[in-house]
Design an enzyme around this catalytic site. Structure first.
Site, short mmCIF file in Angstrom:
data_model
loop_
_atom_site.label_atom_id
_atom_site.label_comp_id
_atom_site.label_asym_id
_atom_site.label_seq_id
_atom_site.Cartn_x
_atom_site.Cartn_y
_atom_site.Cartn_z
N HIS A 187 -11.49 -3.21 25.83
CA HIS A 187 -10.58 -2.45 26.99
C HIS A 187 -11.48 -2.65 28.09
O HIS A 187 -12.63 -3.02 28.19
CB HIS A 187 -10.55 -0.89 26.59
CG HIS A 187 -11.86 -0.32 26.39
ND1 HIS A 187 -12.50 -0.46 25.42
CD2 HIS A 187 -12.55 0.27 27.47
CE1 HIS A 187 -13.83 0.17 25.54
NE2 HIS A 187 -13.86 0.69 26.79
N HIS A 247 -12.85 -1.57 32.41
CA HIS A 247 -13.13 -0.63 33.04
C HIS A 247 -13.23 -1.47 34.36
O HIS A 247 -13.65 -2.44 34.76
CB HIS A 247 -14.75 -0.08 32.98
CG HIS A 247 -14.87 0.83 31.62
ND1 HIS A 247 -14.62 1.83 31.62
CD2 HIS A 247 -15.00 0.43 30.30
CE1 HIS A 247 -14.64 2.53 30.35
NE2 HIS A 247 -15.07 1.44 29.74
N ASP A 300 -17.27 -10.51 36.85
CA ASP A 300 -15.95 -9.96 37.24
C ASP A 300 -14.84 -10.62 36.44
O ASP A 300 -14.83 -11.87 36.14
CB ASP A 300 -16.04 -10.34 38.70
CG ASP A 300 -14.26 -9.69 39.23
OD1 ASP A 300 -14.13 -8.58 38.63
OD2 ASP A 300 -13.74 -10.16 40.19
N HIS A 301 -13.92 -9.76 35.56
CA HIS A 301 -12.85 -10.27 35.07
C HIS A 301 -13.49 -11.07 33.84
O HIS A 301 -12.71 -12.01 33.18
CB HIS A 301 -12.00 -11.33 35.85
CG HIS A 301 -11.05 -10.46 36.56
ND1 HIS A 301 -11.36 -9.76 37.70
CD2 HIS A 301 -9.93 -10.17 36.39
CE1 HIS A 301 -10.43 -9.28 38.42
NE2 HIS A 301 -9.33 -9.31 37.63
N CYS A 335 -14.27 3.64 23.44
CA CYS A 335 -15.13 2.45 23.69
C CYS A 335 -15.33 1.46 22.63
O CYS A 335 -15.89 0.46 22.71
CB CYS A 335 -16.15 2.68 24.50
SG CYS A 335 -16.00 3.26 26.26
N GLU A 377 -19.15 3.59 35.66
CA GLU A 377 -18.22 3.05 34.76
C GLU A 377 -16.80 3.94 34.76
O GLU A 377 -15.79 3.26 34.77
CB GLU A 377 -18.65 3.33 33.53
CG GLU A 377 -17.81 2.65 32.28
CD GLU A 377 -18.42 2.64 31.02
OE1 GLU A 377 -19.09 1.49 30.72
OE2 GLU A 377 -18.55 3.61 30.42
N HIS A 404 -14.98 -4.78 27.78
CA HIS A 404 -16.17 -4.62 26.69
C HIS A 404 -15.88 -3.70 25.37
O HIS A 404 -14.48 -3.29 25.40
CB HIS A 404 -17.38 -3.75 27.31
CG HIS A 404 -17.30 -2.21 27.40
ND1 HIS A 404 -18.33 -1.43 27.70
CD2 HIS A 404 -16.23 -1.30 27.34
CE1 HIS A 404 -17.89 -0.42 27.77
NE2 HIS A 404 -16.86 -0.31 27.55
NI NI Z 1 -15.63 1.62 27.78
#
Ligand code: NI
Length: 136
Positions: free
Chosen positions: A40, A42, A80-81, A34, A125, A15
């Site tokens: 990047h 998580h 996911d992914h 972020c 997170e 995100h």
């Molecule tokens: Ni982040």
């Protein structure tokens, strides 16, 4: 008898937190790492809590296999992914914070879980930062 059953799940996603109404400097100040324009990832950990009355006929609150399948279809297959900003429609208009991701997950699961059951999601997170949402 009321009880809560819980199931853990996991997904990875990328995100970028960014508010186009803020200046680049303000975005960097508010969202820190972020806000990285190249995104990047998580490793999200999810706990789904379902509360209600145990069915006296089965002794179950709900069949955990069914809950597992709902989490797979509504959360894992959906997130996911993925790059949340680019690939998940809800985040075209919502900044993909843990708060908003929990909100999206809750709404997707709410649409499939029996309305007689209470639903809460806990979303990590990072190992130390997590949010909870129960629809209120
Ligand atoms: Ni982040």
């Amino acid at each position: 008898m009321r009880i809560t059953v819980c199931r853990k799940a996991h997904f990875n996603a990328a995100h970028r937190l960014h508010n186009p109404d803020l200046t680049p400097q303000e975005n960097a100040a508010v969202f820190g790492k972020c806000n990285n324009e190249f995104f990047h990832g998580h490793n999200y950990e999810l706990i789904v809590h379902v509360e209600g009355e145990v069915d006296p006929k089965t002794g179950y609150l709900m069949d955990m296999k069914v809950l597992k399948d709902y989490i797979k279809t509504e959360v894992e297959d959906y997130l996911d992914h993925k790059n949340l900003n680019i690939q998940v429609v809800e985040f075209k208009t919502l900044n993909p914070t843990a708060e908003h991701i929990a909100y999206v997950i809750w709404n997707r699961l709410r649409s499939v879980i029996n309305k007689n059951l209470e639903l809460k999601v806990t979303l990590y997170e990072t190992p130390r930062n997590y949010v909870e949402y129960n629809g209120k």
